[in-house]
Design a protein around this motif. Structure first.
Motif, PDB file in Angstrom:
ATOM      1  N   GLY A  15       0.769  -1.238  -0.178  1.00 23.15           N
ATOM      2  CA  GLY A  15       0.038  -0.134   0.011  1.00 23.15           C
ATOM      3  C   GLY A  15       0.724   1.376   0.178  1.00 23.15           C
ATOM      4  O   GLY A  15       0.354   2.359  -0.131  1.00 23.15           O
ATOM      5  N   LEU A  16       2.059   1.117   0.199  1.00 20.19           N
ATOM      6  CA  LEU A  16       2.967   2.287   0.024  1.00 20.19           C
ATOM      7  C   LEU A  16       3.659   2.399  -1.311  1.00 20.19           C
ATOM      8  O   LEU A  16       3.674   1.539  -2.234  1.00 20.19           O
ATOM      9  CB  LEU A  16       4.150   2.203   1.030  1.00 20.19           C
ATOM     10  N   ALA A  17       4.031   3.778  -1.678  1.00 11.84           N
ATOM     11  CA  ALA A  17       4.412   4.002  -2.937  1.00 11.84           C
ATOM     12  C   ALA A  17       5.957   4.272  -2.709  1.00 11.84           C
ATOM     13  O   ALA A  17       6.322   5.041  -1.856  1.00 11.84           O
ATOM     14  CB  ALA A  17       3.723   5.122  -3.797  1.00 11.84           C
ATOM     15  N   ALA A  18       6.983   3.960  -3.863  1.00 14.47           N
ATOM     16  CA  ALA A  18       8.397   4.378  -3.784  1.00 14.47           C
ATOM     17  C   ALA A  18       8.637   4.825  -5.207  1.00 14.47           C
ATOM     18  O   ALA A  18       8.446   4.296  -6.055  1.00 14.47           O
ATOM     19  CB  ALA A  18       9.149   3.179  -3.268  1.00 14.47           C
ATOM     20  N   MET A  19       9.336   5.843  -5.121  1.00 15.73           N
ATOM     21  CA  MET A  19       9.965   6.461  -6.314  1.00 15.73           C
ATOM     22  C   MET A  19      11.597   6.303  -6.172  1.00 15.73           C
ATOM     23  O   MET A  19      11.926   6.927  -5.031  1.00 15.73           O
ATOM     24  CB  MET A  19       9.430   7.740  -6.864  1.00 15.73           C
ATOM     25  N   PRO A  20      12.361   5.732  -6.875  1.00 16.41           N
ATOM     26  CA  PRO A  20      12.051   5.078  -8.179  1.00 16.41           C
ATOM     27  C   PRO A  20      11.797   3.852  -7.936  1.00 16.41           C
ATOM     28  O   PRO A  20      11.792   3.120  -6.927  1.00 16.41           O
ATOM     29  CB  PRO A  20      13.364   5.340  -8.846  1.00 16.41           C
ATOM     30  N   TRP A  21      10.926   3.326  -9.179  1.00 17.14           N
ATOM     31  CA  TRP A  21      10.418   2.131  -9.411  1.00 17.14           C
ATOM     32  C   TRP A  21      11.307   0.807  -8.822  1.00 17.14           C
ATOM     33  O   TRP A  21      11.041  -0.134  -8.101  1.00 17.14           O
ATOM     34  CB  TRP A  21       9.919   1.703 -10.663  1.00 17.14           C
ATOM     35  N   VAL A  22      12.611   1.088  -9.246  1.00 18.78           N
ATOM     36  CA  VAL A  22      13.488  -0.172  -8.843  1.00 18.78           C
ATOM     37  C   VAL A  22      13.839  -0.436  -7.501  1.00 18.78           C
ATOM     38  O   VAL A  22      14.277  -1.299  -7.118  1.00 18.78           O
ATOM     39  CB  VAL A  22      14.886   0.182  -9.771  1.00 18.78           C
ATOM     40  N   PHE A  23      13.594   0.564  -6.498  1.00 14.81           N
ATOM     41  CA  PHE A  23      13.924   0.537  -5.316  1.00 14.81           C
ATOM     42  C   PHE A  23      13.100  -0.654  -4.723  1.00 14.81           C
ATOM     43  O   PHE A  23      14.039  -1.485  -3.787  1.00 14.81           O
ATOM     44  CB  PHE A  23      13.604   1.681  -4.566  1.00 14.81           C
ATOM     45  N   TRP A  24      11.926  -1.170  -4.941  1.00 16.50           N
ATOM     46  CA  TRP A  24      11.358  -2.323  -4.292  1.00 16.50           C
ATOM     47  C   TRP A  24      11.205  -3.405  -5.400  1.00 16.50           C
ATOM     48  O   TRP A  24      10.443  -4.214  -5.291  1.00 16.50           O
ATOM     49  CB  TRP A  24       9.966  -1.995  -4.022  1.00 16.50           C
ATOM     50  N   ASN A  25      12.232  -3.314  -6.418  1.00 16.62           N
ATOM     51  CA  ASN A  25      12.283  -4.288  -7.388  1.00 16.62           C
ATOM     52  C   ASN A  25      13.602  -4.982  -7.788  1.00 16.62           C
ATOM     53  O   ASN A  25      14.086  -5.430  -8.664  1.00 16.62           O
ATOM     54  CB  ASN A  25      11.584  -3.948  -8.701  1.00 16.62           C
ATOM     55  N   VAL A  26      14.602  -4.838  -6.526  1.00 16.19           N
ATOM     56  CA  VAL A  26      15.855  -5.441  -6.818  1.00 16.19           C
ATOM     57  C   VAL A  26      15.922  -6.709  -6.412  1.00 16.19           C
ATOM     58  O   VAL A  26      15.303  -7.210  -5.272  1.00 16.19           O
ATOM     59  CB  VAL A  26      16.825  -4.696  -5.829  1.00 16.19           C
TER      60      VAL A  26
END
Length: 254
Positions: free
Chosen positions: A150-161
């Motif tokens: 439910g939280l948003a992170a910018m940039p996208w890659v931060f939660w996709n490593v």
């Protein structure tokens, strides 16, 4: 690690870190009951899996594809209230509007891991040219947005490593057409755009024209240093609060 009094995203980051330390995810439940062994059809001896026609772009945190790329994606656009928040954020950054940024932040917005927080401190840093925060915000805007819990992170890659990546010794290659070079200033020997590459953090020189990198498939070469972004560079975390989104962290490091 969750710090005392920290926002919810720090707890989420801690959970993701635990997962990266060796715990294995539970298998996904099957949509239909598995057939008993006696009812399972025998596969032909020479059967081979069908080749996939899907593009090699990974959005998971597994290391299943060494050639995966991590071009920015926007997972936030369809979230209630996000388009309005994103438009206001872009306008504030473009206009260097300190009050506009402050209006988008929560009262306890986290700004570093040393206790820096709050609206007054955010304003102080934004008005200090030496902080470079506006430049960091400029850099984040085109790099997409990810959603976790439910939280948003910018940039996208931060939660996709991928879980097997050490973020201290890896960087994201920016740009669709960024080449892998044989040597600094040399000819292109491959493509490196939007890949996560390994570096030697002890040998990294931010002002060097090119940095030696190792691709996920083991290939080596050089990438222009200005095209590299640390996986631990600045990120903006936002949470839905009271029917709108608020910035709860703008922070770098780990």
């Amino acid at each position: 690690m969750r710090e005392q009094g920290g926002p919810a995203w720090i707890a989420l980051a801690g959970a993701l870190a635990l997962a990266a330390c060796g715990s294995e995810p539970a298998p996904a439940p099957s949509a239909t009951p598995a057939a008993p062994p006696s009812e399972l059809p025998d596969a032909p001896p020479s059967a081979e899996p069908e080749p996939s026609s899907a593009p090699v772009i990974s959005t998971s945190k597994t290391a299943s594809a060494v050639s995966a790329t991590y071009a920015p994606q926007d997972e936030c656009a369809d979230k209630p209230g996000w388009p309005t928040f994103r438009k206001a954020l872009g306008s504030a950054i473009k206009g260097r509007d300190v009050e506009g940024m402050a209006a988008l932040a929560s009262a306890d917005v986290t700004l570093d891991y040393g206790g820096g927080s709050g609206i007054a401190e955010l304003k102080k840093r934004l008005t200090d040219p030496a902080s470079g925060l506006w430049k960091e915000l400029d850099a984040i805007l085109p790099l997409g947005c990810a959603v976790e819990g439910g939280l948003a992170a910018m940039p996208w890659v931060f939660w996709n490593v991928p879980d097997d990546i050490d973020s201290y010794s890896a960087m994201l290659v920016l740009g669709d057409d960024t080449p892998l070079l044989a040597k600094p200033g040399g000819k292109a020997v491959g493509a490196a755009g939007w890949q996560i590459v390994g570096i030697d953090p002890l040998d990294f020189a931010p002002k060097a024209p090119a940095t030696r990198v190792t691709l996920r498939d083991g290939g080596k070469g050089y990438v222009e240093t200005e095209r590299l972004r640390s996986l631990l560079d600045y990120r903006l975390i936002a949470e839905p609060k009271g029917g709108t989104w608020q910035i709860t962290a703008f922070i770098a490091g780990d």
